[in-house]
Design a protein around this motif. Structure first.
Motif, PDB file in Angstrom:
ATOM      1  N   ARG A  83       0.800  -1.127   0.050  1.00 37.79           N
ATOM      2  CA  ARG A  83      -0.012   0.056  -0.121  1.00 37.79           C
ATOM      3  C   ARG A  83       0.948   1.243   0.010  1.00 37.79           C
ATOM      4  O   ARG A  83       1.760   1.368   0.575  1.00 37.79           O
ATOM      5  N   ILE A  84       0.337   2.353  -0.606  1.00 34.31           N
ATOM      6  CA  ILE A  84       1.233   3.447  -0.642  1.00 34.31           C
ATOM      7  C   ILE A  84       1.047   4.215   0.838  1.00 34.31           C
ATOM      8  O   ILE A  84       0.157   4.175   1.290  1.00 34.31           O
ATOM      9  N   ASP A  85       2.435   4.471   1.224  1.00 30.76           N
ATOM     10  CA  ASP A  85       2.566   5.234   2.621  1.00 30.76           C
ATOM     11  C   ASP A  85       2.704   6.605   2.249  1.00 30.76           C
ATOM     12  O   ASP A  85       3.789   7.044   1.634  1.00 30.76           O
TER      13      ASP A  85
ATOM     14  N   GLU B 156      10.140  -0.805  -4.433  1.00 29.47           N
ATOM     15  CA  GLU B 156      10.963  -1.935  -3.870  1.00 29.47           C
ATOM     16  C   GLU B 156      10.263  -3.113  -3.363  1.00 29.47           C
ATOM     17  O   GLU B 156      10.932  -4.170  -3.345  1.00 29.47           O
ATOM     18  N   SER B 157       9.017  -3.031  -3.204  1.00 32.41           N
ATOM     19  CA  SER B 157       8.129  -4.213  -2.747  1.00 32.41           C
ATOM     20  C   SER B 157       8.193  -5.253  -3.822  1.00 32.41           C
ATOM     21  O   SER B 157       7.838  -6.353  -3.508  1.00 32.41           O
TER      22      SER B 157
ATOM     23  N   LYS C 114       4.088   0.587   2.230  1.00 28.46           N
ATOM     24  CA  LYS C 114       3.984  -0.272   3.606  1.00 28.46           C
ATOM     25  C   LYS C 114       3.282  -1.469   3.638  1.00 28.46           C
ATOM     26  O   LYS C 114       2.551  -1.749   2.342  1.00 28.46           O
ATOM     27  N   ASN C 115       3.264  -2.216   4.465  1.00 29.40           N
ATOM     28  CA  ASN C 115       2.429  -3.507   4.890  1.00 29.40           C
ATOM     29  C   ASN C 115       2.787  -4.669   3.759  1.00 29.40           C
ATOM     30  O   ASN C 115       1.834  -5.288   3.699  1.00 29.40           O
ATOM     31  N   TRP C 116       3.877  -4.656   3.248  1.00 26.91           N
ATOM     32  CA  TRP C 116       4.335  -5.779   2.702  1.00 26.91           C
ATOM     33  C   TRP C 116       5.393  -6.379   3.514  1.00 26.91           C
ATOM     34  O   TRP C 116       5.971  -7.392   3.321  1.00 26.91           O
TER      35      TRP C 116
ATOM     36  N   SER D  94       3.675   9.227   4.113  1.00 26.06           N
ATOM     37  CA  SER D  94       4.718   9.804   4.442  1.00 26.06           C
ATOM     38  C   SER D  94       5.882   9.648   3.532  1.00 26.06           C
ATOM     39  O   SER D  94       6.913  10.226   3.383  1.00 26.06           O
ATOM     40  N   LYS D  95       6.140   8.119   3.123  1.00 26.79           N
ATOM     41  CA  LYS D  95       7.216   7.660   2.331  1.00 26.79           C
ATOM     42  C   LYS D  95       6.958   8.228   0.860  1.00 26.79           C
ATOM     43  O   LYS D  95       8.164   8.931   0.111  1.00 26.79           O
ATOM     44  N   TYR D  96       5.758   8.372   0.460  1.00 27.83           N
ATOM     45  CA  TYR D  96       5.544   9.234  -0.797  1.00 27.83           C
ATOM     46  C   TYR D  96       6.241  10.438  -0.832  1.00 27.83           C
ATOM     47  O   TYR D  96       6.730  11.016  -1.706  1.00 27.83           O
ATOM     48  N   LYS D  97       5.675  11.422   0.065  1.00 31.46           N
ATOM     49  CA  LYS D  97       5.868  12.733   0.487  1.00 31.46           C
ATOM     50  C   LYS D  97       7.238  12.859   0.562  1.00 31.46           C
ATOM     51  O   LYS D  97       8.330  13.868   0.124  1.00 31.46           O
ATOM     52  N   GLY D  98       8.051  11.891   1.296  1.00 26.37           N
ATOM     53  CA  GLY D  98       9.574  12.111   1.575  1.00 26.37           C
ATOM     54  C   GLY D  98      10.248  11.760  -0.049  1.00 26.37           C
ATOM     55  O   GLY D  98      11.191  12.380  -0.032  1.00 26.37           O
ATOM     56  N   GLN D  99       9.760  10.820  -0.767  1.00 22.18           N
ATOM     57  CA  GLN D  99      10.264  10.691  -2.224  1.00 22.18           C
ATOM     58  C   GLN D  99      10.058  11.870  -3.174  1.00 22.18           C
ATOM     59  O   GLN D  99      10.999  12.391  -3.842  1.00 22.18           O
TER      60      GLN D  99
END
Length: 155
Positions: free
Chosen positions: A65-67, A113-114, A153-155, A69-74
């Protein structure tokens, strides 16, 4: 028809015969896993976003699933998904068959990366009843991706 765009695209590489077409829907991860006969996580789902008013695709594992906070960081902005009409217009495939093959010009593709934990994955091929099995190096080559990202996330 978008599957024909994918067929034409893969014809360049003599791979059009590897496209799988099903008598049942493969429009969701769960349906695609049943149609293909694999674990849902091996379905390479392609999600469509708008980044600085430009369309992008992120290909990720079926269980990821799209995270936000990670998306915003990238990408330094909030994740903003395209709506159904925008997906067809900007990407060139309708929801349920979105993939990184045979897409419109100007669409940037990222791989999450998943996906790296699998030997092969099954992305769609432009329709809601198609897929193709690709190794990760093949996915890299044929998706014309810009870079690997870690936005899930969640993988």
């Amino acid at each position: 028809m978008a599957i024909e765009k994918c067929r034409e695209y893969f014809k360049e590489f003599n791979m059009e015969d590897r496209i799988l077409q099903f008598d049942v829907s493969s429009a969701t991860v769960e349906l695609a896993a049943v149609a293909v006969g694999c674990e849902p996580e091996r379905i390479a789902k392609t999600m469509s976003f708008k980044l600085d008013e430009e369309p992008i695709l992120i290909v990720l594992a079926g269980d990821a699933r799209i995270d936000n906070s990670k998306y915003k960081g990238q990408f330094h902005t909030k994740a903003k998904m395209l709506n159904q009409e925008e997906v067809a217009e900007f990407i060139g495939h309708a929801v349920g068959g979105v993939c990184p093959f045979g897409i419109n010009e100007g669409v940037t593709v990222y791989l999450d990366e998943s996906l790296k934990r699998f030997t092969t994955v099954f992305p769609a091929c432009g329709s809601s009843n198609s897929a193709i099995e690709l190794t990760i190096p093949e996915l890299e080559r044929y998706s014309n991706f810009l870079e690997w990202v870690d936005v899930c996330k969640n993988w």
